[in-house]
Design a protein around this motif. Structure first.
Motif, PDB file in Angstrom:
ATOM      1  N   CYS A  69      38.609  30.923  43.404  1.00  0.00           N
ATOM      2  CA  CYS A  69      38.628  32.295  43.857  1.00  0.00           C
ATOM      3  C   CYS A  69      39.492  32.577  45.393  1.00  0.00           C
ATOM      4  O   CYS A  69      39.916  33.641  45.262  1.00  0.00           O
ATOM      5  CB  CYS A  69      37.095  33.068  43.693  1.00  0.00           C
ATOM      6  N   ARG A  70      38.833  31.821  46.251  1.00  0.00           N
ATOM      7  CA  ARG A  70      39.193  32.702  47.153  1.00  0.00           C
ATOM      8  C   ARG A  70      40.829  32.261  47.318  1.00  0.00           C
ATOM      9  O   ARG A  70      41.683  33.173  47.880  1.00  0.00           O
ATOM     10  CB  ARG A  70      38.912  31.232  48.335  1.00  0.00           C
ATOM     11  N   GLY A  71      41.789  30.886  46.046  1.00  0.00           N
ATOM     12  CA  GLY A  71      43.248  30.537  46.139  1.00  0.00           C
ATOM     13  C   GLY A  71      44.123  31.969  45.004  1.00  0.00           C
ATOM     14  O   GLY A  71      44.539  32.386  45.247  1.00  0.00           O
ATOM     15  N   ILE A  72      43.197  32.533  44.408  1.00  0.00           N
ATOM     16  CA  ILE A  72      43.292  33.084  42.793  1.00  0.00           C
ATOM     17  C   ILE A  72      43.264  34.947  43.635  1.00  0.00           C
ATOM     18  O   ILE A  72      44.357  35.096  44.135  1.00  0.00           O
ATOM     19  CB  ILE A  72      42.571  32.765  41.860  1.00  0.00           C
ATOM     20  N   TYR A  73      42.457  35.276  44.385  1.00  0.00           N
ATOM     21  CA  TYR A  73      41.894  36.781  44.367  1.00  0.00           C
ATOM     22  C   TYR A  73      42.029  36.939  46.101  1.00  0.00           C
ATOM     23  O   TYR A  73      41.053  37.853  46.551  1.00  0.00           O
ATOM     24  CB  TYR A  73      39.894  36.723  43.896  1.00  0.00           C
ATOM     25  N   ALA A  74      41.600  36.106  47.027  1.00  0.00           N
ATOM     26  CA  ALA A  74      41.350  35.891  48.258  1.00  0.00           C
ATOM     27  C   ALA A  74      39.855  36.684  48.497  1.00  0.00           C
ATOM     28  O   ALA A  74      39.296  37.122  49.399  1.00  0.00           O
ATOM     29  CB  ALA A  74      42.860  36.300  49.135  1.00  0.00           C
ATOM     30  N   GLY A  75      38.829  36.024  47.342  1.00  0.00           N
ATOM     31  CA  GLY A  75      37.633  36.967  47.274  1.00  0.00           C
ATOM     32  C   GLY A  75      36.643  36.205  47.201  1.00  0.00           C
ATOM     33  O   GLY A  75      36.654  34.819  47.471  1.00  0.00           O
ATOM     34  N   ASN A  76      35.302  36.565  47.505  1.00  0.00           N
ATOM     35  CA  ASN A  76      34.010  35.672  47.115  1.00  0.00           C
ATOM     36  C   ASN A  76      33.150  36.191  46.225  1.00  0.00           C
ATOM     37  O   ASN A  76      33.413  36.799  45.413  1.00  0.00           O
ATOM     38  CB  ASN A  76      32.897  36.891  48.077  1.00  0.00           C
ATOM     39  N   SER A  77      33.598  34.673  45.790  1.00  0.00           N
ATOM     40  CA  SER A  77      32.313  34.608  44.001  1.00  0.00           C
ATOM     41  C   SER A  77      31.130  34.984  44.086  1.00  0.00           C
ATOM     42  O   SER A  77      30.819  34.736  42.932  1.00  0.00           O
ATOM     43  CB  SER A  77      32.588  32.921  44.155  1.00  0.00           C
ATOM     44  N   ARG A  78      31.024  35.355  45.427  1.00  0.00           N
ATOM     45  CA  ARG A  78      29.095  35.521  44.843  1.00  0.00           C
ATOM     46  C   ARG A  78      29.208  37.653  44.651  1.00  0.00           C
ATOM     47  O   ARG A  78      28.813  37.944  44.345  1.00  0.00           O
ATOM     48  CB  ARG A  78      29.181  35.324  46.496  1.00  0.00           C
ATOM     49  N   CYS A 136      36.908  38.759  36.052  1.00  0.00           N
ATOM     50  CA  CYS A 136      37.768  37.274  36.476  1.00  0.00           C
ATOM     51  C   CYS A 136      38.115  36.622  35.967  1.00  0.00           C
ATOM     52  O   CYS A 136      39.443  35.906  35.944  1.00  0.00           O
ATOM     53  CB  CYS A 136      37.298  36.736  38.244  1.00  0.00           C
ATOM     54  N   PHE A 137      37.258  35.862  35.366  1.00  0.00           N
ATOM     55  CA  PHE A 137      37.181  35.221  34.060  1.00  0.00           C
ATOM     56  C   PHE A 137      36.486  35.456  33.016  1.00  0.00           C
ATOM     57  O   PHE A 137      35.835  34.651  32.305  1.00  0.00           O
ATOM     58  CB  PHE A 137      36.572  33.331  34.940  1.00  0.00           C
ATOM     59  N   PRO A 138      37.128  36.251  32.391  1.00  0.00           N
ATOM     60  CA  PRO A 138      37.184  36.691  30.546  1.00  0.00           C
ATOM     61  C   PRO A 138      36.822  35.473  30.022  1.00  0.00           C
ATOM     62  O   PRO A 138      35.540  35.473  29.029  1.00  0.00           O
ATOM     63  CB  PRO A 138      38.567  37.494  30.062  1.00  0.00           C
ATOM     64  N   PRO A 139      37.870  34.573  29.890  1.00  0.00           N
ATOM     65  CA  PRO A 139      37.210  33.637  28.584  1.00  0.00           C
ATOM     66  C   PRO A 139      35.882  32.805  29.341  1.00  0.00           C
ATOM     67  O   PRO A 139      35.603  32.642  27.872  1.00  0.00           O
ATOM     68  CB  PRO A 139      37.880  32.435  29.347  1.00  0.00           C
ATOM     69  N   LEU A 140      35.512  32.135  30.112  1.00  0.00           N
ATOM     70  CA  LEU A 140      34.541  32.057  30.746  1.00  0.00           C
ATOM     71  C   LEU A 140      33.147  32.978  30.014  1.00  0.00           C
ATOM     72  O   LEU A 140      31.741  32.538  29.316  1.00  0.00           O
ATOM     73  CB  LEU A 140      34.464  31.396  32.248  1.00  0.00           C
ATOM     74  N   TYR A 141      33.178  33.825  30.847  1.00  0.00           N
ATOM     75  CA  TYR A 141      31.757  34.967  30.219  1.00  0.00           C
ATOM     76  C   TYR A 141      32.173  35.251  28.673  1.00  0.00           C
ATOM     77  O   TYR A 141      30.409  35.063  28.118  1.00  0.00           O
ATOM     78  CB  TYR A 141      32.656  35.926  30.355  1.00  0.00           C
TER      79      TYR A 141
END
Length: 376
Positions: free
Chosen positions: A66-75, A82-87
Protein backbone atom coordinates in the motif's frame (compact mmCIF):
# COMPACT_ATOMS: atom_id res chain seq x y z
CA UNK A 1 8.02 1.86 -25.13
CA UNK A 2 10.02 0.01 -22.50
CA UNK A 3 8.60 -2.87 -20.52
CA UNK A 4 9.59 -4.98 -17.55
CA UNK A 5 8.58 -8.56 -16.81
CA UNK A 6 8.97 -9.45 -13.14
CA UNK A 7 8.32 -12.73 -11.32
CA UNK A 8 5.90 -12.80 -8.40
CA UNK A 9 6.43 -14.68 -5.15
CA UNK A 10 6.17 -17.98 -7.05
CA UNK A 11 5.23 -21.45 -5.88
CA UNK A 12 8.55 -21.96 -4.07
CA UNK A 13 8.04 -18.80 -2.06
CA UNK A 14 4.54 -19.89 -1.07
CA UNK A 15 5.78 -23.25 0.19
CA UNK A 16 8.91 -22.06 2.02
CA UNK A 17 9.29 -19.96 5.14
CA UNK A 18 10.80 -16.69 4.03
CA UNK A 19 11.93 -13.95 6.40
CA UNK A 20 10.25 -12.08 8.05
CA UNK A 21 7.37 -14.60 7.99
CA UNK A 22 7.23 -17.29 10.67
CA UNK A 23 5.57 -19.89 8.40
CA UNK A 24 4.95 -20.51 4.69
CA UNK A 25 2.13 -18.57 3.00
CA UNK A 26 0.49 -21.86 2.02
CA UNK A 27 -0.91 -22.25 5.55
CA UNK A 28 -2.64 -18.87 5.41
CA UNK A 29 -3.95 -19.56 1.93
CA UNK A 30 -5.22 -23.03 2.87
CA UNK A 31 -7.21 -21.77 5.85
CA UNK A 32 -8.55 -18.62 4.14
CA UNK A 33 -11.57 -20.24 2.40
CA UNK A 34 -12.92 -21.40 5.79
CA UNK A 35 -13.00 -17.94 7.36
CA UNK A 36 -16.35 -16.20 7.70
CA UNK A 37 -17.06 -13.35 5.36
CA UNK A 38 -17.69 -9.87 6.75
CA UNK A 39 -21.06 -8.14 6.65
CA UNK A 40 -19.43 -4.69 6.55
CA UNK A 41 -19.85 -2.62 3.40
CA UNK A 42 -16.24 -1.49 3.63
CA UNK A 43 -13.21 -1.78 5.89
CA UNK A 44 -9.53 -0.95 5.88
CA UNK A 45 -7.12 -2.97 3.79
CA UNK A 46 -5.25 -3.95 6.96
CA UNK A 47 -8.38 -5.18 8.73
CA UNK A 48 -9.49 -7.18 5.69
CA UNK A 49 -6.13 -8.94 5.22
CA UNK A 50 -5.74 -9.65 8.95
CA UNK A 51 -9.14 -11.36 8.96
CA UNK A 52 -8.57 -13.37 5.81
CA UNK A 53 -4.83 -14.09 5.76
CA UNK A 54 -3.43 -13.22 9.16
CA UNK A 55 -1.41 -10.43 10.79
CA UNK A 56 2.00 -11.26 9.28
CA UNK A 57 0.84 -10.97 5.67
CA UNK A 58 -1.02 -7.78 6.61
CA UNK A 59 2.05 -6.20 8.22
CA UNK A 60 4.93 -7.44 6.08
CA UNK A 61 3.35 -7.81 2.63
CA UNK A 62 0.23 -5.68 2.27
CA UNK A 63 1.31 -2.74 4.44
CA UNK A 64 4.44 -2.05 2.30
CA UNK A 65 2.50 -2.74 -0.90
CA UNK A 66 0.00 0.00 0.00
CA UNK A 67 2.92 2.30 0.70
CA UNK A 68 4.36 1.54 -2.72
CA UNK A 69 1.12 1.96 -4.68
CA UNK A 70 -0.67 4.73 -2.79
CA UNK A 71 2.05 6.06 -0.43
CA UNK A 72 -0.78 5.37 2.00
CA UNK A 73 -1.56 3.69 5.31
CA UNK A 74 -3.19 0.27 4.94
CA UNK A 75 -4.99 0.91 8.24
CA UNK A 76 -6.81 3.84 6.65
CA UNK A 77 -7.16 2.85 3.01
CA UNK A 78 -10.36 1.18 1.79
CA UNK A 79 -10.15 -2.42 0.60
CA UNK A 80 -13.34 -1.95 -1.41
CA UNK A 81 -11.88 0.97 -3.40
CA UNK A 82 -8.15 0.20 -3.42
CA UNK A 83 -8.41 -3.54 -4.12
CA UNK A 84 -11.91 -4.15 -5.53
CA UNK A 85 -11.09 -7.67 -6.82
CA UNK A 86 -10.24 -8.82 -3.27
CA UNK A 87 -13.39 -7.21 -1.85
CA UNK A 88 -15.55 -8.85 -4.53
CA UNK A 89 -13.91 -12.24 -4.00
CA UNK A 90 -15.10 -12.22 -0.41
CA UNK A 91 -18.48 -10.52 -0.91
CA UNK A 92 -19.49 -12.59 -3.97
CA UNK A 93 -17.54 -15.85 -3.57
CA UNK A 94 -16.95 -15.94 0.18
CA UNK A 95 -13.19 -16.29 -0.15
CA UNK A 96 -10.16 -14.70 -1.82
CA UNK A 97 -8.74 -18.07 -2.85
CA UNK A 98 -12.07 -19.40 -4.09
CA UNK A 99 -12.80 -16.17 -5.94
CA UNK A 100 -9.40 -16.14 -7.64
CA UNK A 101 -9.60 -19.79 -8.70
CA UNK A 102 -13.30 -19.93 -9.58
CA UNK A 103 -14.56 -16.34 -10.08
CA UNK A 104 -18.26 -15.61 -10.36
CA UNK A 105 -19.53 -15.20 -13.89
CA UNK A 106 -19.56 -11.64 -15.14
CA UNK A 107 -17.12 -10.39 -12.50
CA UNK A 108 -14.28 -9.74 -14.94
CA UNK A 109 -14.14 -6.12 -15.99
CA UNK A 110 -14.83 -5.40 -19.68
CA UNK A 111 -11.73 -5.60 -21.85
CA UNK A 112 -10.67 -2.79 -24.14
CA UNK A 113 -8.48 -4.61 -26.63
CA UNK A 114 -5.61 -2.95 -28.47
CA UNK A 115 -2.32 -4.09 -30.01
CA UNK A 116 -0.45 -2.69 -27.04
CA UNK A 117 -2.62 -4.41 -24.41
CA UNK A 118 -2.32 -7.70 -26.32
CA UNK A 119 1.46 -7.34 -26.37
CA UNK A 120 1.48 -6.59 -22.63
CA UNK A 121 -0.50 -9.77 -21.92
CA UNK A 122 1.55 -11.93 -24.26
CA UNK A 123 4.86 -10.71 -22.84
CA UNK A 124 3.56 -10.71 -19.25
CA UNK A 125 4.54 -7.12 -18.50
CA UNK A 126 4.66 -6.26 -14.81
CA UNK A 127 5.47 -2.61 -15.51
CA UNK A 128 6.07 -0.29 -18.44
CA UNK A 129 7.83 2.94 -19.17
CA UNK A 130 8.35 5.37 -22.05
CA UNK A 131 11.69 6.04 -23.72
CA UNK A 132 11.51 9.79 -23.11
CA UNK A 133 9.81 9.63 -19.70
CA UNK A 134 6.18 9.96 -18.68
CA UNK A 135 5.86 13.39 -20.30
CA UNK A 136 6.12 11.59 -23.65
CA UNK A 137 2.54 10.39 -23.09
CA UNK A 138 1.04 13.88 -22.72
CA UNK A 139 3.32 15.38 -25.39
CA UNK A 140 2.23 12.73 -27.87
CA UNK A 141 -1.43 13.28 -27.01
CA UNK A 142 -1.06 17.00 -27.73
CA UNK A 143 0.73 16.31 -31.03
CA UNK A 144 -1.74 13.70 -32.24
CA UNK A 145 -4.86 15.64 -31.23
CA UNK A 146 -3.56 18.87 -32.74
CA UNK A 147 -3.39 17.16 -36.12
CA UNK A 148 -7.12 16.38 -36.00
CA UNK A 149 -9.11 19.27 -37.58
CA UNK A 150 -12.03 18.52 -35.23
CA UNK A 151 -9.93 19.14 -32.12
CA UNK A 152 -8.65 22.33 -30.50
CA UNK A 153 -5.91 21.94 -27.89
CA UNK A 154 -5.11 24.52 -25.20
CA UNK A 155 -1.92 24.26 -23.16
CA UNK A 156 -0.60 26.62 -20.50
CA UNK A 157 -4.13 27.90 -19.93
CA UNK A 158 -5.19 27.04 -16.35
CA UNK A 159 -8.89 26.65 -15.63
CA UNK A 160 -10.31 29.29 -13.27
CA UNK A 161 -13.99 28.33 -13.00
CA UNK A 162 -16.56 25.75 -14.14
CA UNK A 163 -20.14 27.02 -13.95
CA UNK A 164 -23.47 25.44 -15.01
CA UNK A 165 -25.43 27.56 -17.47
CA UNK A 166 -28.50 26.59 -19.51
CA UNK A 167 -27.78 22.87 -19.49
CA UNK A 168 -24.14 23.37 -20.41
CA UNK A 169 -20.96 24.13 -18.54
CA UNK A 170 -19.09 27.40 -18.87
CA UNK A 171 -15.36 26.83 -18.55
CA UNK A 172 -13.34 29.94 -17.78
CA UNK A 173 -9.58 29.87 -18.38
CA UNK A 174 -6.97 32.60 -18.17
CA UNK A 175 -7.43 33.31 -21.84
CA UNK A 176 -11.05 32.60 -22.79
CA UNK A 177 -14.52 31.40 -21.85
CA UNK A 178 -15.78 28.17 -23.40
CA UNK A 179 -19.38 26.93 -23.53
CA UNK A 180 -19.13 23.15 -23.31
CA UNK A 181 -21.86 20.59 -23.97
CA UNK A 182 -19.99 18.16 -21.73
CA UNK A 183 -16.84 18.35 -19.61
CA UNK A 184 -14.55 15.44 -18.71
CA UNK A 185 -12.50 16.56 -15.72
CA UNK A 186 -9.28 14.73 -14.89
CA UNK A 187 -8.34 17.28 -12.24
CA UNK A 188 -7.83 16.11 -8.69
CA UNK A 189 -11.18 16.09 -6.90
CA UNK A 190 -10.23 18.90 -4.48
CA UNK A 191 -8.96 21.05 -7.36
CA UNK A 192 -12.22 20.56 -9.26
CA UNK A 193 -14.18 21.42 -6.11
CA UNK A 194 -12.44 24.80 -5.91
CA UNK A 195 -13.59 25.65 -9.46
CA UNK A 196 -17.30 24.92 -8.96
CA UNK A 197 -19.76 27.61 -7.80
CA UNK A 198 -20.88 27.88 -4.18
CA UNK A 199 -24.44 26.81 -4.97
CA UNK A 200 -23.11 23.28 -5.57
CA UNK A 201 -22.07 23.14 -1.94
CA UNK A 202 -22.86 19.43 -1.39
CA UNK A 203 -21.01 18.32 -4.49
CA UNK A 204 -18.03 20.52 -3.59
CA UNK A 205 -17.96 18.96 -0.11
CA UNK A 206 -17.84 15.42 -1.49
CA UNK A 207 -15.09 16.30 -3.95
CA UNK A 208 -12.97 18.15 -1.40
CA UNK A 209 -13.27 15.23 1.05
CA UNK A 210 -11.02 13.05 -1.15
CA UNK A 211 -7.52 13.76 0.18
CA UNK A 212 -4.11 13.36 -1.44
CA UNK A 213 -0.64 12.91 0.04
CA UNK A 214 2.71 14.54 -0.64
CA UNK A 215 5.68 12.40 -1.68
CA UNK A 216 9.36 13.36 -1.86
CA UNK A 217 11.06 11.61 -4.78
CA UNK A 218 14.85 11.41 -4.91
CA UNK A 219 16.53 10.03 -8.05
CA UNK A 220 20.08 8.87 -7.45
CA UNK A 221 22.72 7.79 -9.95
CA UNK A 222 25.87 5.90 -8.95
CA UNK A 223 28.93 5.13 -11.03
CA UNK A 224 29.26 1.46 -11.91
CA UNK A 225 27.02 -1.49 -11.01
CA UNK A 226 26.62 -1.15 -7.25
CA UNK A 227 23.39 -3.02 -6.43
CA UNK A 228 23.89 -6.06 -4.17
CA UNK A 229 20.82 -7.79 -5.67
CA UNK A 230 18.70 -7.71 -8.80
CA UNK A 231 14.99 -6.92 -8.73
CA UNK A 232 12.34 -4.26 -9.21
CA UNK A 233 13.06 -2.69 -5.83
CA UNK A 234 12.06 -2.98 -2.19
CA UNK A 235 9.34 -1.52 0.00
CA UNK A 236 9.52 -0.94 3.72
CA UNK A 237 6.75 -1.84 6.20
CA UNK A 238 5.61 1.16 8.20
CA UNK A 239 6.68 -0.59 11.42
CA UNK A 240 10.28 -0.53 10.20
CA UNK A 241 10.51 3.00 8.79
CA UNK A 242 7.64 5.44 8.55
CA UNK A 243 9.17 8.25 6.56
CA UNK A 244 10.87 6.12 3.87
CA UNK A 245 8.44 4.21 1.68
CA UNK A 246 10.79 2.26 -0.56
CA UNK A 247 13.42 2.21 -3.29
CA UNK A 248 12.95 1.35 -6.97
CA UNK A 249 15.95 -0.20 -8.73
CA UNK A 250 15.46 1.71 -11.97
CA UNK A 251 18.52 0.19 -13.65
CA UNK A 252 17.10 -3.30 -13.09
CA UNK A 253 13.53 -2.44 -14.00
CA UNK A 254 14.33 -0.38 -17.09
CA UNK A 255 17.99 -0.64 -18.10
CA UNK A 256 17.06 1.04 -21.40
CA UNK A 257 17.13 4.37 -19.54
CA UNK A 258 20.69 3.94 -18.25
CA UNK A 259 23.41 6.17 -19.65
CA UNK A 260 25.24 4.67 -22.63
CA UNK A 261 28.71 6.15 -22.15
CA UNK A 262 29.65 4.21 -19.00
CA UNK A 263 28.18 1.74 -16.45
CA UNK A 264 25.86 3.28 -13.88
CA UNK A 265 23.12 2.42 -11.41
CA UNK A 266 19.93 4.45 -11.04
CA UNK A 267 17.66 4.34 -7.98
CA UNK A 268 14.49 6.15 -6.98
CA UNK A 269 13.85 6.72 -3.28
CA UNK A 270 10.28 7.57 -2.18
CA UNK A 271 9.54 9.25 1.15
CA UNK A 272 6.62 10.78 3.01
CA UNK A 273 3.12 10.06 1.78
CA UNK A 274 0.81 9.32 4.70
CA UNK A 275 3.91 9.66 6.90
CA UNK A 276 4.75 13.20 5.80
CA UNK A 277 4.78 14.38 9.42
CA UNK A 278 7.57 11.95 10.24
CA UNK A 279 9.50 13.22 7.23
CA UNK A 280 8.94 16.85 8.24
CA UNK A 281 10.21 16.10 11.74
CA UNK A 282 13.40 14.72 10.18
CA UNK A 283 14.20 17.37 7.54
CA UNK A 284 12.08 20.39 8.50
CA UNK A 285 8.74 21.81 7.43
CA UNK A 286 10.18 23.33 4.24
CA UNK A 287 11.16 19.85 3.01
CA UNK A 288 14.55 21.16 1.99
CA UNK A 289 15.82 19.34 -1.09
CA UNK A 290 19.40 19.02 0.18
CA UNK A 291 18.16 17.49 3.44
CA UNK A 292 15.91 15.08 1.53
CA UNK A 293 18.78 14.04 -0.71
CA UNK A 294 21.04 13.37 2.28
CA UNK A 295 18.31 11.31 3.95
CA UNK A 296 17.79 9.26 0.78
CA UNK A 297 21.51 8.61 0.37
CA UNK A 298 21.73 7.46 4.00
CA UNK A 299 18.74 5.19 3.51
CA UNK A 300 20.32 3.57 0.46
CA UNK A 301 23.54 3.11 2.41
CA UNK A 302 21.77 1.51 5.38
CA UNK A 303 19.43 -0.71 3.36
CA UNK A 304 21.56 -1.68 0.36
CA UNK A 305 25.07 -1.20 1.67
CA UNK A 306 25.98 1.26 -1.09
CA UNK A 307 28.67 3.41 0.53
CA UNK A 308 29.70 5.38 -2.57
CA UNK A 309 28.41 8.91 -3.00
CA UNK A 310 25.99 9.35 -5.89
CA UNK A 311 27.41 10.93 -9.02
CA UNK A 312 24.12 12.73 -9.64
CA UNK A 313 20.86 13.38 -7.82
CA UNK A 314 17.52 14.99 -8.59
CA UNK A 315 15.10 15.70 -5.73
CA UNK A 316 11.49 16.79 -6.17
CA UNK A 317 8.66 17.25 -3.68
CA UNK A 318 5.44 16.14 -5.35
CA UNK A 319 2.75 17.90 -3.33
CA UNK A 320 -0.69 16.28 -3.03
CA UNK A 321 0.26 13.87 -5.79
CA UNK A 322 -1.50 10.60 -4.88
CA UNK A 323 -5.20 10.53 -3.94
CA UNK A 324 -6.16 8.44 -0.91
CA UNK A 325 -9.17 6.12 -1.10
CA UNK A 326 -9.99 6.01 2.58
CA UNK A 327 -12.58 3.70 4.14
CA UNK A 328 -15.97 4.84 2.85
CA UNK A 329 -14.56 6.17 -0.43
CA UNK A 330 -17.26 4.34 -2.38
CA UNK A 331 -19.92 6.35 -0.53
CA UNK A 332 -18.24 9.59 -1.59
CA UNK A 333 -18.33 8.43 -5.22
CA UNK A 334 -21.98 7.48 -4.90
CA UNK A 335 -22.75 10.93 -3.49
CA UNK A 336 -20.81 12.66 -6.29
CA UNK A 337 -22.60 10.76 -9.05
CA UNK A 338 -26.01 11.12 -7.40
CA UNK A 339 -25.68 14.89 -7.06
CA UNK A 340 -24.33 15.20 -10.60
CA UNK A 341 -27.36 13.37 -11.94
CA UNK A 342 -29.76 15.25 -9.67
CA UNK A 343 -28.50 18.65 -10.86
CA UNK A 344 -28.21 17.54 -14.51
CA UNK A 345 -24.57 18.53 -14.71
CA UNK A 346 -22.92 17.51 -18.02
CA UNK A 347 -19.79 16.62 -16.09
CA UNK A 348 -17.73 13.40 -15.99
CA UNK A 349 -15.11 12.55 -13.40
CA UNK A 350 -12.01 10.83 -14.70
CA UNK A 351 -8.44 10.77 -13.44
CA UNK A 352 -6.83 9.32 -10.35
CA UNK A 353 -9.12 10.68 -7.62
CA UNK A 354 -11.91 8.22 -8.18
CA UNK A 355 -11.46 4.61 -9.32
CA UNK A 356 -7.76 3.88 -9.72
CA UNK A 357 -4.59 5.89 -9.19
CA UNK A 358 -2.39 4.26 -11.85
CA UNK A 359 -1.96 5.51 -15.41
CA UNK A 360 -3.44 2.23 -16.65
CA UNK A 361 -6.56 2.67 -14.51
CA UNK A 362 -6.99 6.30 -15.57
CA UNK A 363 -6.82 5.40 -19.27
CA UNK A 364 -9.16 2.44 -18.86
CA UNK A 365 -11.77 4.33 -16.81
CA UNK A 366 -11.64 7.34 -19.16
CA UNK A 367 -12.46 5.06 -22.08
CA UNK A 368 -15.37 3.55 -20.21
CA UNK A 369 -16.75 6.97 -19.29
CA UNK A 370 -16.50 8.32 -22.83
CA UNK A 371 -18.31 5.26 -24.15
CA UNK A 372 -21.00 5.68 -21.49
CA UNK A 373 -21.59 9.34 -22.39
CA UNK A 374 -21.65 8.65 -26.12
CA UNK A 375 -24.19 5.87 -25.69
CA UNK A 376 -26.52 7.84 -23.38
Amino acid sequence: MSCSSQCSLGLGGVLRTLSPFSKPWVFSLASEPFRARSSEEDESVDSFIRRRLGPEIAEYAIDPMCRGIYAGNSRELSVRSCFPPLYKCESEDGSIVRGMLWPSKGRQRPERRSKLSKRARDERWAAWSLRDGTSQLTDTLVTQLSEDPRVEVRVGSPCEAVTPTDGKLQVVTQGETIQADHVFSSLYAAALSSLLPDQLVELKAFLSSIPAVTVAVVNLEYSGHVLPAQGFGHLLPSSEDGKMLGVVYDSCAFPEHDRQDKPSTRLTVMMGGAWIRELVSEVGSDLNENALTSLAVKGVQDQLGIVDSPSRSITKVQRNCIPQYLVGHWQKLAGIHSLTEKTNLPLSYIGSSYQGASVNDCIYNAKLEVERVLSS
